[in-house]
Scaffold this motif. Structure first.
Motif, PDB file in Angstrom:
ATOM      1  N   ASP A  35       0.836  -1.319   0.078  1.00  0.00           N
ATOM      2  CA  ASP A  35       0.345   0.151   0.056  1.00  0.00           C
ATOM      3  C   ASP A  35       0.790   1.334  -0.448  1.00  0.00           C
ATOM      4  O   ASP A  35       0.759   2.791  -0.375  1.00  0.00           O
ATOM      5  N   GLN A  36       1.842   1.102   0.620  1.00  0.00           N
ATOM      6  CA  GLN A  36       3.216   2.345   0.536  1.00  0.00           C
ATOM      7  C   GLN A  36       4.189   2.028  -0.171  1.00  0.00           C
ATOM      8  O   GLN A  36       4.854   3.679  -0.871  1.00  0.00           O
ATOM      9  N   VAL A  37       4.165   1.571  -1.920  1.00  0.00           N
ATOM     10  CA  VAL A  37       4.941   1.426  -3.259  1.00  0.00           C
ATOM     11  C   VAL A  37       5.094   2.855  -4.038  1.00  0.00           C
ATOM     12  O   VAL A  37       6.192   3.469  -4.203  1.00  0.00           O
ATOM     13  N   LEU A  38       3.675   2.803  -4.258  1.00  0.00           N
ATOM     14  CA  LEU A  38       3.742   4.085  -5.209  1.00  0.00           C
ATOM     15  C   LEU A  38       3.920   5.388  -4.541  1.00  0.00           C
ATOM     16  O   LEU A  38       4.976   6.365  -5.024  1.00  0.00           O
ATOM     17  N   ARG A  39       3.794   5.406  -2.900  1.00  0.00           N
ATOM     18  CA  ARG A  39       3.908   6.656  -2.249  1.00  0.00           C
ATOM     19  C   ARG A  39       5.601   6.657  -2.185  1.00  0.00           C
ATOM     20  O   ARG A  39       6.238   8.000  -1.390  1.00  0.00           O
ATOM     21  N   LYS A  40       6.062   5.603  -2.157  1.00  0.00           N
ATOM     22  CA  LYS A  40       7.572   5.428  -1.768  1.00  0.00           C
ATOM     23  C   LYS A  40       8.294   5.209  -2.281  1.00  0.00           C
ATOM     24  O   LYS A  40       8.662   4.027  -1.941  1.00  0.00           O
ATOM     25  N   MET A  41       7.997   4.836  -3.445  1.00  0.00           N
ATOM     26  CA  MET A  41       9.393   3.972  -4.828  1.00  0.00           C
ATOM     27  C   MET A  41      10.306   3.328  -4.232  1.00  0.00           C
ATOM     28  O   MET A  41      10.461   2.635  -4.866  1.00  0.00           O
ATOM     29  N   ALA A  42      11.150   4.499  -3.538  1.00  0.00           N
ATOM     30  CA  ALA A  42      12.048   3.964  -4.204  1.00  0.00           C
ATOM     31  C   ALA A  42      13.019   4.218  -2.157  1.00  0.00           C
ATOM     32  O   ALA A  42      14.636   3.659  -2.142  1.00  0.00           O
ATOM     33  N   SER A  43      11.831   3.112  -1.716  1.00  0.00           N
ATOM     34  CA  SER A  43      12.038   2.918  -0.351  1.00  0.00           C
ATOM     35  C   SER A  43      12.496   1.470  -0.556  1.00  0.00           C
ATOM     36  O   SER A  43      11.444   1.256  -0.835  1.00  0.00           O
ATOM     37  N   VAL A  44      12.647   1.249   1.181  1.00  0.00           N
ATOM     38  CA  VAL A  44      12.734  -0.266   0.925  1.00  0.00           C
ATOM     39  C   VAL A  44      11.980  -0.693   2.401  1.00  0.00           C
ATOM     40  O   VAL A  44      11.720  -1.700   2.858  1.00  0.00           O
ATOM     41  N   GLY A  45      11.541   0.595   2.545  1.00  0.00           N
ATOM     42  CA  GLY A  45      10.480   0.261   3.790  1.00  0.00           C
ATOM     43  C   GLY A  45      10.422   0.905   5.197  1.00  0.00           C
ATOM     44  O   GLY A  45      11.370   1.605   5.757  1.00  0.00           O
ATOM     45  N   LYS A  46       9.751   0.184   6.310  1.00  0.00           N
ATOM     46  CA  LYS A  46      10.399   0.129   7.294  1.00  0.00           C
ATOM     47  C   LYS A  46      10.720  -0.951   8.446  1.00  0.00           C
ATOM     48  O   LYS A  46      10.693  -2.411   7.652  1.00  0.00           O
ATOM     49  N   ALA A  47      12.222  -0.822   9.303  1.00  0.00           N
ATOM     50  CA  ALA A  47      12.328  -2.479   9.836  1.00  0.00           C
ATOM     51  C   ALA A  47      11.391  -3.417  10.378  1.00  0.00           C
ATOM     52  O   ALA A  47       9.746  -2.950  10.273  1.00  0.00           O
ATOM     53  N   PHE A  48      11.588  -4.615   9.823  1.00  0.00           N
ATOM     54  CA  PHE A  48      10.645  -5.599  10.474  1.00  0.00           C
ATOM     55  C   PHE A  48       9.986  -5.894  11.935  1.00  0.00           C
ATOM     56  O   PHE A  48      11.303  -4.980  12.389  1.00  0.00           O
ATOM     57  N   VAL A  49       8.934  -6.616  12.135  1.00  0.00           N
ATOM     58  CA  VAL A  49       7.999  -6.266  13.128  1.00  0.00           C
ATOM     59  C   VAL A  49       9.419  -6.928  14.174  1.00  0.00           C
ATOM     60  O   VAL A  49       9.115  -6.661  15.799  1.00  0.00           O
ATOM     61  N   THR A  50      10.069  -8.237  14.002  1.00  0.00           N
ATOM     62  CA  THR A  50      10.702  -8.157  15.323  1.00  0.00           C
ATOM     63  C   THR A  50      12.261  -7.591  15.154  1.00  0.00           C
ATOM     64  O   THR A  50      13.187  -8.461  15.897  1.00  0.00           O
ATOM     65  N   THR A  51      12.378  -6.613  14.490  1.00  0.00           N
ATOM     66  CA  THR A  51      13.667  -5.718  13.683  1.00  0.00           C
ATOM     67  C   THR A  51      13.987  -4.666  14.694  1.00  0.00           C
ATOM     68  O   THR A  51      13.197  -3.806  14.006  1.00  0.00           O
ATOM     69  N   GLN A  52      15.036  -4.285  15.095  1.00  0.00           N
ATOM     70  CA  GLN A  52      15.560  -3.433  15.119  1.00  0.00           C
ATOM     71  C   GLN A  52      16.416  -2.648  14.362  1.00  0.00           C
ATOM     72  O   GLN A  52      17.809  -3.089  13.740  1.00  0.00           O
ATOM     73  N   VAL A  53      16.600  -1.007  13.999  1.00  0.00           N
ATOM     74  CA  VAL A  53      17.478  -0.809  12.941  1.00  0.00           C
ATOM     75  C   VAL A  53      18.361   0.666  13.395  1.00  0.00           C
ATOM     76  O   VAL A  53      17.088   1.566  13.711  1.00  0.00           O
ATOM     77  N   ARG A  54      19.091   1.005  12.597  1.00  0.00           N
ATOM     78  CA  ARG A  54      19.780   2.059  13.554  1.00  0.00           C
ATOM     79  C   ARG A  54      20.666   2.348  12.158  1.00  0.00           C
ATOM     80  O   ARG A  54      21.046   1.987  11.286  1.00  0.00           O
ATOM     81  N   LEU A  55      20.891   3.389  12.096  1.00  0.00           N
ATOM     82  CA  LEU A  55      22.030   4.431  10.806  1.00  0.00           C
ATOM     83  C   LEU A  55      23.149   5.106  11.348  1.00  0.00           C
ATOM     84  O   LEU A  55      23.347   6.255  12.557  1.00  0.00           O
ATOM     85  N   VAL A  56      24.527   4.998  11.367  1.00  0.00           N
ATOM     86  CA  VAL A  56      25.258   5.288  12.231  1.00  0.00           C
ATOM     87  C   VAL A  56      26.476   5.429  11.685  1.00  0.00           C
ATOM     88  O   VAL A  56      26.433   5.756  10.483  1.00  0.00           O
ATOM     89  N   ASP A  57      27.301   6.751  11.823  1.00  0.00           N
ATOM     90  CA  ASP A  57      28.591   6.762  11.198  1.00  0.00           C
ATOM     91  C   ASP A  57      29.816   6.080  11.302  1.00  0.00           C
ATOM     92  O   ASP A  57      29.447   5.569  11.771  1.00  0.00           O
ATOM     93  N   ASP A  58      31.038   6.943  10.955  1.00  0.00           N
ATOM     94  CA  ASP A  58      31.566   5.505  10.974  1.00  0.00           C
ATOM     95  C   ASP A  58      32.179   5.243  12.546  1.00  0.00           C
ATOM     96  O   ASP A  58      33.115   4.432  12.898  1.00  0.00           O
ATOM     97  N   GLU A  59      31.740   6.406  13.748  1.00  0.00           N
ATOM     98  CA  GLU A  59      31.824   5.588  14.830  1.00  0.00           C
ATOM     99  C   GLU A  59      30.853   5.335  15.826  1.00  0.00           C
ATOM    100  O   GLU A  59      30.648   4.811  17.215  1.00  0.00           O
ATOM    101  N   ASP A  60      29.993   4.846  14.914  1.00  0.00           N
ATOM    102  CA  ASP A  60      28.874   3.437  15.403  1.00  0.00           C
ATOM    103  C   ASP A  60      27.896   4.994  16.219  1.00  0.00           C
ATOM    104  O   ASP A  60      26.962   4.463  17.134  1.00  0.00           O
ATOM    105  N   ARG A  61      27.906   6.185  15.877  1.00  0.00           N
ATOM    106  CA  ARG A  61      26.816   7.370  16.315  1.00  0.00           C
ATOM    107  C   ARG A  61      25.739   7.144  15.947  1.00  0.00           C
ATOM    108  O   ARG A  61      26.265   7.380  14.534  1.00  0.00           O
ATOM    109  N   ASP A  62      24.703   7.352  16.187  1.00  0.00           N
ATOM    110  CA  ASP A  62      23.236   7.388  15.379  1.00  0.00           C
ATOM    111  C   ASP A  62      23.296   9.187  15.033  1.00  0.00           C
ATOM    112  O   ASP A  62      24.381  10.313  15.456  1.00  0.00           O
ATOM    113  N   ILE A  63      22.376   9.128  13.627  1.00  0.00           N
ATOM    114  CA  ILE A  63      22.714  10.052  12.947  1.00  0.00           C
ATOM    115  C   ILE A  63      21.323  10.239  12.522  1.00  0.00           C
ATOM    116  O   ILE A  63      19.981   9.553  12.376  1.00  0.00           O
ATOM    117  N   PRO A  64      21.098  11.577  12.531  1.00  0.00           N
ATOM    118  CA  PRO A  64      20.228  12.566  12.456  1.00  0.00           C
ATOM    119  C   PRO A  64      18.827  11.579  10.778  1.00  0.00           C
ATOM    120  O   PRO A  64      19.488  11.311   9.931  1.00  0.00           O
TER     121      PRO A  64
END
Length: 219
Positions: A35-64
């Motif tokens: 239901d989100q494909v047309l609105r977010k065509m280039a995205s791979v979605g959100k974290a799976f229900v049992t999974t946590q996801v973060r984006l970090v820099d080279d020092e493993d610090r969270d980025i905005p």
């Protein structure tokens, strides 16, 4: 992105979803609801229900949100480790998080976008260039069948952008035409400095383009 568009055009009544993952995560990290494909065509979605996801820099610090960082994940689907390879396990599972080696960004709604492989990023003249962005532009050209963009050593810029292109059967293009096309669709510093035409791109057994082979053959 172009593949999604073609599929939706070929099968207009089908529902198309997407799952992002890797072998080390049992192939599941995020999922994009149909239901989100047309609105977010280039995205791979959100974290799976049992999974946590973060984006970090080279020092493993969270980025905005909006900034590019490495995608890391943890959950019950993540591997225990590589068989008889404790060094690779320690490097990949730093701090209990699976370091995917993929670069991505998250938008304000929490949708993940994969930008490129960290090891494939090109640094030229101090600018970070993501080959995938250039490849998507090349794939959109009606004469181009396949393309791979790599960084090659350059004495002035550190690396230069080099495009390896496979044309569709019966088509012809010049290096200048490819560069001009990229310049018209990308920031000028992202356009290839050189273009090479080949019959086939080297691929793994899983069908992935072997950029390491392309780089090694040209350096």
């Amino acid at each position: 992105l172009e593949t999604k568009k073609r599929l939706l055009k070929l099968f207009p009544n089908a529902k198309l979803g997407e799952t992002y993952g890797m072998t080390e995560s049992a192939a599941t990290i995020t999922t994009l609801d149909p239901d989100q494909v047309l609105r977010k065509m280039a995205s791979v979605g959100k974290a799976f229900v049992t999974t946590q996801v973060r984006l970090v820099d080279d020092e493993d610090r969270d980025i905005p949100p909006g900034r590019v960082g490495e995608v890391i994940s943890r959950g019950p689907n993540v591997m225990v480790g590589y068989y008889k390879d404790p060094e690779a396990t320690a490097e990949t599972l730093r701090g209990g998080w699976l370091h995917t080696g993929d670069l991505g960004r998250v938008d304000e709604e929490g949708f993940l976008y994969i930008v490129d492989r960290k090891k494939d990023m090109i640094i030229t003249g101090g600018e970070n260039i993501f080959p995938r962005e250039i490849e998507e532009v090349l794939y959109a050209h009606p004469k181009i069948l396949e393309a791979a963009v790599i960084g090659l050593p350059d004495p002035q810029w550190g690396e230069r952008v080099h495009a390896v292109v496979v044309l569709k059967e019966g088509q012809q293009m010049t290096e200048e035409e490819v560069i001009d096309y990229c310049k018209a669709n990308l920031a000028s510093f992202k356009k290839p400095k050189s273009v090479e035409f080949v019959d086939l791109l080297p691929r793994s057994a899983a069908g992935k383009v072997l950029k390491r082979v392309l780089r090694d053959e040209r350096t």
